[in-house]
Design a protein around this motif. Structure first.
Motif, PDB file in Angstrom:
ATOM      1  N   ARG A 175       0.812  -1.212   0.000  1.00  0.00           N
ATOM      2  CA  ARG A 175       0.000   0.000   0.000  1.00  0.00           C
ATOM      3  C   ARG A 175       0.854   1.274   0.000  1.00  0.00           C
ATOM      4  O   ARG A 175       0.328   2.373  -0.180  1.00  0.00           O
ATOM      5  CB  ARG A 175      -0.932   0.016   1.228  1.00  0.00           C
ATOM      6  CG  ARG A 175      -2.000  -1.063   1.177  1.00  0.00           C
ATOM      7  CD  ARG A 175      -2.928  -0.994   2.382  1.00  0.00           C
ATOM      8  NE  ARG A 175      -4.049  -1.909   2.230  1.00  0.00           N
ATOM      9  CZ  ARG A 175      -5.168  -1.649   1.568  1.00  0.00           C
ATOM     10  NH1 ARG A 175      -5.335  -0.461   0.997  1.00  0.00           N
ATOM     11  NH2 ARG A 175      -6.117  -2.551   1.472  1.00  0.00           N
ATOM     12  N   ASN A 176       2.160   1.129   0.210  1.00  0.00           N
ATOM     13  CA  ASN A 176       3.041   2.293   0.214  1.00  0.00           C
ATOM     14  C   ASN A 176       3.328   2.712  -1.223  1.00  0.00           C
ATOM     15  O   ASN A 176       3.658   1.880  -2.080  1.00  0.00           O
ATOM     16  CB  ASN A 176       4.353   1.961   0.933  1.00  0.00           C
ATOM     17  CG  ASN A 176       5.136   3.195   1.305  1.00  0.00           C
ATOM     18  OD1 ASN A 176       4.581   4.266   1.523  1.00  0.00           O
ATOM     19  ND2 ASN A 176       6.449   3.067   1.384  1.00  0.00           N
ATOM     20  N   ALA A 177       3.228   4.010  -1.487  1.00  0.00           N
ATOM     21  CA  ALA A 177       3.486   4.510  -2.839  1.00  0.00           C
ATOM     22  C   ALA A 177       4.931   4.318  -3.252  1.00  0.00           C
ATOM     23  O   ALA A 177       5.242   4.268  -4.442  1.00  0.00           O
ATOM     24  CB  ALA A 177       3.097   5.987  -2.928  1.00  0.00           C
ATOM     25  N   LEU A 178       5.829   4.217  -2.271  1.00  0.00           N
ATOM     26  CA  LEU A 178       7.248   4.017  -2.525  1.00  0.00           C
ATOM     27  C   LEU A 178       7.679   2.668  -1.965  1.00  0.00           C
ATOM     28  O   LEU A 178       7.053   2.137  -1.054  1.00  0.00           O
ATOM     29  CB  LEU A 178       8.064   5.140  -1.859  1.00  0.00           C
ATOM     30  CG  LEU A 178       7.666   6.577  -2.222  1.00  0.00           C
ATOM     31  CD1 LEU A 178       8.369   7.559  -1.307  1.00  0.00           C
ATOM     32  CD2 LEU A 178       7.985   6.863  -3.677  1.00  0.00           C
ATOM     33  N   GLN A 179       8.728   2.132  -2.517  1.00  0.00           N
ATOM     34  CA  GLN A 179       9.285   0.871  -2.016  1.00  0.00           C
ATOM     35  C   GLN A 179      10.766   1.105  -1.724  1.00  0.00           C
ATOM     36  O   GLN A 179      11.644   0.632  -2.447  1.00  0.00           O
ATOM     37  CB  GLN A 179       9.080  -0.244  -3.034  1.00  0.00           C
ATOM     38  CG  GLN A 179       7.618  -0.590  -3.311  1.00  0.00           C
ATOM     39  CD  GLN A 179       6.917  -1.183  -2.096  1.00  0.00           C
ATOM     40  OE1 GLN A 179       7.349  -2.209  -1.554  1.00  0.00           O
ATOM     41  NE2 GLN A 179       5.834  -0.551  -1.657  1.00  0.00           N
ATOM     42  N   PRO A 180      11.066   1.864  -0.656  1.00  0.00           N
ATOM     43  CA  PRO A 180      12.464   2.222  -0.361  1.00  0.00           C
ATOM     44  C   PRO A 180      13.314   1.006  -0.034  1.00  0.00           C
ATOM     45  O   PRO A 180      12.826   0.016   0.514  1.00  0.00           O
ATOM     46  CB  PRO A 180      12.345   3.165   0.839  1.00  0.00           C
ATOM     47  CG  PRO A 180      11.037   2.805   1.481  1.00  0.00           C
ATOM     48  CD  PRO A 180      10.137   2.397   0.354  1.00  0.00           C
ATOM     49  N   THR A 181      14.604   1.095  -0.365  1.00  0.00           N
ATOM     50  CA  THR A 181      15.574   0.043  -0.072  1.00  0.00           C
ATOM     51  C   THR A 181      16.753   0.637   0.666  1.00  0.00           C
ATOM     52  O   THR A 181      16.971   1.860   0.652  1.00  0.00           O
ATOM     53  CB  THR A 181      16.079  -0.620  -1.362  1.00  0.00           C
ATOM     54  OG1 THR A 181      16.771   0.362  -2.145  1.00  0.00           O
ATOM     55  CG2 THR A 181      14.926  -1.199  -2.175  1.00  0.00           C
ATOM     56  N   ARG A 182      17.534  -0.221   1.303  1.00  0.00           N
ATOM     57  CA  ARG A 182      18.741   0.244   1.974  1.00  0.00           C
ATOM     58  C   ARG A 182      19.708   0.841   0.963  1.00  0.00           C
ATOM     59  O   ARG A 182      20.327   1.875   1.202  1.00  0.00           O
ATOM     60  CB  ARG A 182      19.408  -0.923   2.709  1.00  0.00           C
ATOM     61  CG  ARG A 182      20.741  -0.586   3.348  1.00  0.00           C
ATOM     62  CD  ARG A 182      20.572   0.356   4.533  1.00  0.00           C
ATOM     63  NE  ARG A 182      19.957  -0.327   5.645  1.00  0.00           N
ATOM     64  CZ  ARG A 182      19.304   0.301   6.626  1.00  0.00           C
ATOM     65  NH1 ARG A 182      19.182   1.620   6.594  1.00  0.00           N
ATOM     66  NH2 ARG A 182      18.774  -0.378   7.629  1.00  0.00           N
ATOM     67  N   GLU A 183      19.812   0.207  -0.211  1.00  0.00           N
ATOM     68  CA  GLU A 183      20.744   0.675  -1.234  1.00  0.00           C
ATOM     69  C   GLU A 183      20.335   2.035  -1.787  1.00  0.00           C
ATOM     70  O   GLU A 183      21.184   2.815  -2.222  1.00  0.00           O
ATOM     71  CB  GLU A 183      20.823  -0.346  -2.374  1.00  0.00           C
ATOM     72  CG  GLU A 183      21.420  -1.692  -1.992  1.00  0.00           C
ATOM     73  CD  GLU A 183      20.502  -2.548  -1.135  1.00  0.00           C
ATOM     74  OE1 GLU A 183      21.024  -3.440  -0.433  1.00  0.00           O
ATOM     75  OE2 GLU A 183      19.267  -2.326  -1.162  1.00  0.00           O
ATOM     76  N   GLY A 184      19.051   2.338  -1.743  1.00  0.00           N
ATOM     77  CA  GLY A 184      18.575   3.606  -2.279  1.00  0.00           C
ATOM     78  C   GLY A 184      18.384   4.690  -1.241  1.00  0.00           C
ATOM     79  O   GLY A 184      17.756   5.716  -1.511  1.00  0.00           O
ATOM     80  N   GLN A 185      18.940   4.487  -0.050  1.00  0.00           N
ATOM     81  CA  GLN A 185      18.712   5.421   1.051  1.00  0.00           C
ATOM     82  C   GLN A 185      19.134   6.839   0.696  1.00  0.00           C
ATOM     83  O   GLN A 185      18.411   7.804   0.971  1.00  0.00           O
ATOM     84  CB  GLN A 185      19.457   4.939   2.300  1.00  0.00           C
ATOM     85  CG  GLN A 185      19.162   5.740   3.556  1.00  0.00           C
ATOM     86  CD  GLN A 185      19.785   5.111   4.792  1.00  0.00           C
ATOM     87  OE1 GLN A 185      20.525   4.124   4.720  1.00  0.00           O
ATOM     88  NE2 GLN A 185      19.491   5.668   5.958  1.00  0.00           N
ATOM     89  N   THR A 186      20.292   6.997   0.081  1.00  0.00           N
ATOM     90  CA  THR A 186      20.787   8.333  -0.255  1.00  0.00           C
ATOM     91  C   THR A 186      19.886   9.016  -1.279  1.00  0.00           C
ATOM     92  O   THR A 186      19.768  10.246  -1.278  1.00  0.00           O
ATOM     93  CB  THR A 186      22.227   8.250  -0.792  1.00  0.00           C
ATOM     94  OG1 THR A 186      23.050   7.625   0.204  1.00  0.00           O
ATOM     95  CG2 THR A 186      22.792   9.628  -1.081  1.00  0.00           C
ATOM     96  N   GLU A 187      19.240   8.230  -2.139  1.00  0.00           N
ATOM     97  CA  GLU A 187      18.374   8.807  -3.168  1.00  0.00           C
ATOM     98  C   GLU A 187      16.981   9.149  -2.646  1.00  0.00           C
ATOM     99  O   GLU A 187      16.257   9.930  -3.273  1.00  0.00           O
ATOM    100  CB  GLU A 187      18.231   7.836  -4.346  1.00  0.00           C
ATOM    101  CG  GLU A 187      19.456   7.729  -5.243  1.00  0.00           C
ATOM    102  CD  GLU A 187      20.622   7.022  -4.562  1.00  0.00           C
ATOM    103  OE1 GLU A 187      20.361   6.010  -3.876  1.00  0.00           O
ATOM    104  OE2 GLU A 187      21.770   7.486  -4.690  1.00  0.00           O
TER     105      GLU A 187
END
Length: 302
Positions: A175-187
Motif C-alpha cells: 500500500r506504500n506509494a514508494l518501495q524504499p531500499t537500503r541501497e537507495g537510502q541516499t536517493e
C-alpha cells in the motif's frame, strides 16, 4: 588548535553530563523498575548509543585537553606535548567509509525540498491487520480499536524512509506509494521525514569521538522531540502518559502534524550542516591553521 585547561574542559564536560542526565537518569530508573516507555525507550533501544556513552564528553577535533590522562587510552585519542587530542589520522583510517557515507547522505537530504504529506502513517502501517498480541506496544490500547485498519486503507501512504518501511506489516507494504531500499537510502531521504530527522542523532554518534558532545546532545534532543510527535500521531492512545493524540485521521490533526513537521525540518537543517562541516574538516586531512575551523553552534541556537 584550541587548548583547554583542566578546569575549562571539566566545566564543559560537567555541563554536558548535567544536560543529558535529564534523559539518561529517568531511563536508567525505568530500567531498574523493568518499566517500559513506548515513547522514550526508542531513543536508547532503537538507537544503539547507550546512556553511559551519551554522558561521556568529547571536545571534537582541533582541541587539546591539558592534564587529561583519562582520555589517553580512549580509541582515536593521542598524547602530545601539550595534552591529549583527537588522533585524526587514526579516526580517518577507521571511520573513513562511514564519514563518506554520512556526508553524502546528509548533503543529498539537504538538497531536496521537505515533503510534508506523509502524516505519520508509517506507525499505522506497522500495526495494519495485526492481532492485539502482535502489536509492538501492546501494553497500550489503540485509539480507534478495530477502525485502525480503515485509516490505512483510506489513506495514501508515502513513506520513503527504509528504516520505517522495513517495520511495515506484510499487508501494509504494497500500500506504500514508494518501495524504499537500503541501497537507495541516499536517493530517497528528504528533510521533512521525521525518521530522517531523528536519525541525525545516529549519524552524530556514529562519528564519535570526533563529534563534539554538545552537537551530539543537540541531535539527541531533536530526536526526542520528534519522537514525541511521531507517537502522538500514531494509532496508540498514550494520553495517560501525557501525550495527547494528534488525530491525523482528521483535517485539523493533519494540519497540526504538518505544522510541527515543518518546524522540525527547520531545526534539523543547522545540525545537518554542522555534521557535514565536521565530515569535510576531517576528510580534509586535518589541515587547519591556528583557529578551529569547525564551528559548533551553542546549545539553543537554531
Amino acid at each position: 588548535m584550541e587548548v583547554l585547561t583542566r578546569a575549562e574542559w571539566h566545566e564543559r564536560r560537567d555541563a554536558h553530563v548535567d544536560r543529558v542526565r535529564r534523559w539518561t537518569g529517568p531511563h536508567q530508573e525505568r530500567k531498574l523498575r523493568k518499566e517500559k516507555h513506548p515513547v522514550l525507550d526508542f531513543l536508547f533501544t532503537y538507537y544503539s548509543h547507550r546512556p553511559v556513552r551519551l554522558e561521556r564528553w568529547h571536545p571534537g577535533p582541533g582541541v587539546i585537553l591539558e592534564d587529561a590522562t583519562e582520555y589517553a587510552d580512549i580509541p582515536h585519542y593521542k598524547v602530545t606535548a601539550q595534552g591529549v587530542t583527537l588522533d585524526e589520522d587514526s579516526f580517518r583510517e577507521a571511520r573513513g567509509k562511514t564519514m563518506t557515507f554520512v556526508e553524502a547522505l546528509l548533503k543529498a537530504t539537504l538538497s531536496r525540498p521537505a515533503r510534508l504529506n506523509c502524516f505519520g502513517l508509517h506507525e499505522w502501517a506497522m500495526v495494519y491487520r495485526q492481532t492485539p498480541e502482535q502489536v509492538r506496544h501492546n501494553a497500550w490500547p489503540l485509539r480507534l480499536q478495530e477502525n485502525t485498519d480503515e485509516v490505512v486503507e483510506n489513506a495514501k501512504i508515502q513513506c520513503g524512509h527504509f528504516d520505517a518501511f522495513r517495520f511495515f506489516t506484510e499487508d501494509a507494504r504494497p500500500r506504500n506509494a514508494l518501495q524504499p531500499t537500503r541501497e537507495g537510502q541516499t536517493e530517497n531521504e528528504q528533510p521533512g521525514c521525521l525518521h530522517a530527522n531523528m536519525d541525525i542523532f545516529k549519524w552524530a554518534y556514529k562519528l564519535e569521538p570526533a563529534t563534539p558532545s554538545e552537537l551530539v546532545a543537540d541531535c539527541f534532543e531533536l530526536a526526542g522531540d520528534v519522537r514525541e510527535l511521531d507517537m502522538r500521531a500514531s494509532p496508540y492512545d498514550l494520553a495517560g502518559l501525557g501525550y495527547p493524540p494528534i488525530k491525523i485521521e482528521d483535517p485539523q490533526g493533519r494540519a497540526e502534524y504538518v505544522r510541527q513537521q515543518a518546524e522540525f525540518a527547520k531545526r534539523a537543517e543547522p545540525l545537518r550542516r554542522q555534521l557535514i562541516e565536521l565530515c569535510e574538516e576531517l576528510q580534509a586531512g586535518g589541515q587547519r591553521g591556528d583557529d578551529l575551523v569547525l564551528t559548533v553552534l551553542p546549545h539553543g541556537t537554531r
